[in-house]
Write an enzyme that holds these catalytic residues in place. Sequence first.
Site, PDB file in Angstrom:
ATOM      1  N   HIS A  73       0.839  -1.220   0.000  1.00 16.07           N
ATOM      2  CA  HIS A  73       0.000   0.000   0.000  1.00 16.07           C
ATOM      3  C   HIS A  73       0.870   1.266   0.000  1.00 16.07           C
ATOM      4  CE1 HIS A  73      -3.901  -2.049   0.882  1.00 16.07           C
ATOM      5  NE2 HIS A  73      -3.105  -2.933   1.453  1.00 16.07           N
ATOM      6  N   ASN A 146     -10.321  -2.792   2.526  1.00 11.86           N
ATOM      7  CA  ASN A 146      -9.993  -2.802   1.098  1.00 11.86           C
ATOM      8  C   ASN A 146     -11.270  -2.624   0.290  1.00 11.86           C
ATOM      9  OD1 ASN A 146      -7.215  -3.203   1.231  1.00 11.86           O
ATOM     10  ND2 ASN A 146      -7.361  -5.437   1.104  1.00 11.86           N
ATOM     11  N   HIS A 337      -3.780   1.096  12.154  1.00 10.08           N
ATOM     12  CA  HIS A 337      -3.505  -0.119  12.929  1.00 10.08           C
ATOM     13  C   HIS A 337      -4.843  -0.785  13.263  1.00 10.08           C
ATOM     14  CE1 HIS A 337      -1.933  -2.955  15.627  1.00 10.08           C
ATOM     15  NE2 HIS A 337      -1.640  -2.213  16.663  1.00 10.08           N
ATOM     16  N   TYR A 360       0.750  -4.177  12.208  1.00 10.41           N
ATOM     17  CA  TYR A 360       0.655  -2.743  11.886  1.00 10.41           C
ATOM     18  C   TYR A 360       1.479  -1.883  12.840  1.00 10.41           C
ATOM     19  CZ  TYR A 360      -2.734  -3.794   8.289  1.00 10.41           C
ATOM     20  OH  TYR A 360      -3.321  -4.281   7.149  1.00 10.41           O
TER      21      TYR A 360
HETATM   22 FE1  HDD Z   1      -2.602  -4.729   5.508  1.00 11.53          FE
HETATM   23  C1  HDD Z   1      -1.104  -1.735   5.122  1.00 11.53           C
HETATM   24  C2  HDD Z   1      -5.554  -3.436   4.303  1.00 11.53           C
HETATM   25  C3  HDD Z   1      -3.994  -7.868   5.511  1.00 11.53           C
HETATM   26  C4  HDD Z   1       0.121  -5.918   7.071  1.00 11.53           C
HETATM   27  N1  HDD Z   1      -3.204  -2.941   4.823  1.00 11.53           N
HETATM   28  C5  HDD Z   1      -2.441  -1.814   4.764  1.00 11.53           C
HETATM   29  C6  HDD Z   1      -3.225  -0.727   4.273  1.00 11.53           C
HETATM   30  C7  HDD Z   1      -4.481  -1.205   4.038  1.00 11.53           C
HETATM   31  C8  HDD Z   1      -4.466  -2.605   4.391  1.00 11.53           C
HETATM   32  C9  HDD Z   1      -5.657  -0.432   3.492  1.00 11.53           C
HETATM   33  C10 HDD Z   1      -2.723   0.687   4.020  1.00 11.53           C
HETATM   34  C11 HDD Z   1      -2.980   1.571   5.204  1.00 11.53           C
HETATM   35  C12 HDD Z   1      -2.566   2.987   4.892  1.00 11.53           C
HETATM   36  O1  HDD Z   1      -3.199   3.588   4.028  1.00 11.53           O
HETATM   37  O2  HDD Z   1      -1.601   3.441   5.499  1.00 11.53           O
HETATM   38  N2  HDD Z   1      -4.388  -5.509   4.932  1.00 11.53           N
HETATM   39  C13 HDD Z   1      -5.502  -4.789   4.574  1.00 11.53           C
HETATM   40  C14 HDD Z   1      -6.642  -5.672   4.516  1.00 11.53           C
HETATM   41  C15 HDD Z   1      -6.197  -6.923   4.839  1.00 11.53           C
HETATM   42  C16 HDD Z   1      -4.782  -6.820   5.118  1.00 11.53           C
HETATM   43  C17 HDD Z   1      -8.049  -5.240   4.174  1.00 11.53           C
HETATM   44  C18 HDD Z   1      -6.953  -8.209   4.948  1.00 11.53           C
HETATM   45  C19 HDD Z   1      -8.187  -8.281   5.295  1.00 11.53           C
HETATM   46  N3  HDD Z   1      -2.030  -6.563   6.140  1.00 11.53           N
HETATM   47  C20 HDD Z   1      -2.756  -7.726   6.084  1.00 11.53           C
HETATM   48  C21 HDD Z   1      -2.032  -8.783   6.764  1.00 11.53           C
HETATM   49  C22 HDD Z   1      -0.880  -8.234   7.238  1.00 11.53           C
HETATM   50  C23 HDD Z   1      -0.884  -6.849   6.819  1.00 11.53           C
HETATM   51  C24 HDD Z   1      -2.526 -10.203   6.924  1.00 11.53           C
HETATM   52  C25 HDD Z   1       0.243  -8.862   8.012  1.00 11.53           C
HETATM   53  C26 HDD Z   1       0.138  -9.914   8.728  1.00 11.53           C
HETATM   54  N4  HDD Z   1      -0.773  -3.982   5.935  1.00 11.53           N
HETATM   55  C27 HDD Z   1       0.173  -4.643   6.642  1.00 11.53           C
HETATM   56  C28 HDD Z   1       1.386  -3.792   6.954  1.00 11.53           C
HETATM   57  C29 HDD Z   1       0.954  -2.413   6.338  1.00 11.53           C
HETATM   58  C30 HDD Z   1      -0.386  -2.717   5.738  1.00 11.53           C
HETATM   59  C31 HDD Z   1       2.676  -4.351   6.544  1.00 11.53           C
HETATM   60  C32 HDD Z   1       1.941  -1.748   5.400  1.00 11.53           C
HETATM   61  C33 HDD Z   1       2.021  -0.313   5.824  1.00 11.53           C
HETATM   62  C34 HDD Z   1       1.237  -0.247   7.034  1.00 11.53           C
HETATM   63  O3  HDD Z   1       0.762  -1.475   7.364  1.00 11.53           O
HETATM   64  O4  HDD Z   1       1.037   0.734   7.699  1.00 11.53           O
HETATM   65  O5  HDD Z   1       1.563  -3.712   8.320  1.00 11.53           O
END
Ligand code: HDD
Length: 700
Positions: A73, A146, A337, A360
Amino acid sequence: MASPADRKQAQREAFRADDPAAGPLTTDQGVAVDHTDDSLAAGERGPTLMEDFHFREKLTRFDHERIPERVVHARGAGAYGYFEPYESCAEFTRAAFLQDPSVRTPVFVRFSTVQGPKGSADTVRDVRGFATKFYTSEGNYDLVGNNFPVFFIQDGIKFPDFVHAVKPEPHNDIPTGASAHDTLWDFVSLQPETLHAIMWLMSDRAIPRSYRMMQGFGVHTFRFVNAEGRGTFVKFHWKPRLGVHSLVWDEAQECQGRDPDFNRRDLWDAIEAGEYPEWELGVQLVPEEDEFAFDFDLLDPTKIIPEEQVPVRPIGRMVLDRNPENFFAETEQVAFHTANVVPGIDFTNDPLLQARNFSYLDTQLIRLGGPNFSQLPVNRPVAPVRNNQRDGYHQSAIHSGTNYFPNSLGGGCPAHAGAGAGAYTHYAERVDGHKIRRRSPSFQDHYSQPAMFWNSMADWEKQHIVEAFRFELGKVGAMTVRARTVEHLARVDGELAAQVARGVGVPPPAGAETPGKQVSPALSLESLRGDGSIRTRQIAVLVTDGVDAEQITSVRERLAAEGAIVEALAPADGTITGSDGETYAVDRALPTVASVLYDAVLLPGGPVGTPPTAADPDAVRFVRDAFRHGKPVGALGSGVGVLSALEPEGLHLSTEFQRVVTDQGVVTDTSPGPASAEFLDAFVAAIAAHRHWGRPPVRR
Ligand code: HDD
């Protein structure tokens, strides 16, 4: 005193940087600088001197301007706004922001793509993030969703594998902003739990026309908890007021070059123009006692609850009405988060959600450089923060007093929240089990819901899905991966698998057992057209000298009254002279734009018998692209003649005399003079329909 709705904006004011116009240029230490264009040197042509502290500070600060982009993202756009509930939800949740329709809660929303880096194009085939931070009176609540209601994997321990597979390949960092490559499809072909989300990814949901025109989903089953401690399972849905609209793939690809910022520009411009995007928040509620009433597991994030089974109940609306002032400070530094919850909203044991609740916070620590990121203006709650957390990188507060609990020297402060003081209490779910590393058998059906998705699609949607699979798998080098994927598709739908197989050169799979014919009409874009208005649609009017001015004026007035944005495009910028001898301003020069940046096109007439745009290849290409992408095309007077260019594309204009003819979104009227009400009504209706799928499919 700021009203509650403005509390976040009022708080932001305190962090605004001093106006640089109010004094001279200074160093970071506040020392005035008289000259910033030349380094301090030993003589006019001599070496730069080490003692030039201004030079060193300026360069050092520049060298340190970047922070790591989000691991997923990375590319996004955000805006502030507010949320207000329609009525009290006290029966289900004690969350304060869902109690009183007169209370507006400030929000910040960030939309994003997932795969590409921060500088990648907007209109790629990808999931879109839809993350909302509610600055509630009880603390921040983040709904990190999402635009798909399902995810690719069931357990977060697989997230690094999935993300490694979809991200650019490690040896050459290719492809950028795309999923059409071997490693993703290798993973998919070995991991059928991905199939449901993959069906969404291959559908037009993955190429939204606008962030303002896409749904959002919380994905997981969460839990509402009311004041009595009773839990209710809940799934969150955002539904856009303007309806759900998508691009076509050919157009999305061209758009990546014509305007890589297409979606973020659209969001920014709409808010600047006062056309505030709006979503309704809906919930699907399932009583705790119905936990096992479904033929799938509520804890499985690769499943939806069909809306026909549990209707979506609207509980409030969100409006985005303010652009950020500084992209880095706000959109880049915002930290979401999933574990940021408020009393009345709780988790379930969905293993994907549980993993997210770890990931997060962990990622913000590295991305934002330490534990004090919640002090950044965009992340700061409007609820008061009192605790003994101290120090660390970038601490910007000067705390005084004691920093431990219990204490007597600090008067025992901050004390525990007493009963009734709104403290968060975790839902008292009973948990009992052996420590095992095993997926529940209730998570094992990977084909029924992808099949339901497929069965629910209109014919044109099915065709787009087949074409998307052919495109993606067609770029996969390993034929074994193509074949293995198609074998899975055969367990979703035989016809889908056969059509994809034909396109990607693998043997059509032998008949496999497919799950029944369950359908959920709410999944088709056909059912999500919104309020039928044409507000904010971008309409191009192709003009040149001699154009029928009355026609342009009549069309402009009507479309503007309907809230559409009309732009006059001419071969060159400046002005044109209309048929009435008056000069008219040109909005843009044709060579600087393209049909893919507009929702519809109109060809006005010129001097009798001379189609004004016929000779201009840019104009002909413009109309041809609009037609091929299913967009409404209007033509008036002699402008109708230009449409003969569309005959090779399959348009056959009626030769019978009729005043206004509408055929698959092509609206024509050969009579001269101002556009008639009948023409305008038909053109507006064609624009409201967004796309006209009866036309021949796009071929390169
Ligand atoms: Fe995630 C970012 C949505 C599963 C780990 N995720 C991130 C963002 C969105 C989502 C919208 C961007 C937030 C922003 O605008 O800053 N993610 C989802 C959805 C998921 C999902 C809807 C499943 C239902 N994500 C998911 C899993 C993991 C992560 C299973 C880890 C185990 N996601 C992250 C992250 C991010 C992230 C690595 C990257 C940057 C951040 O968090 O802030 O932690």
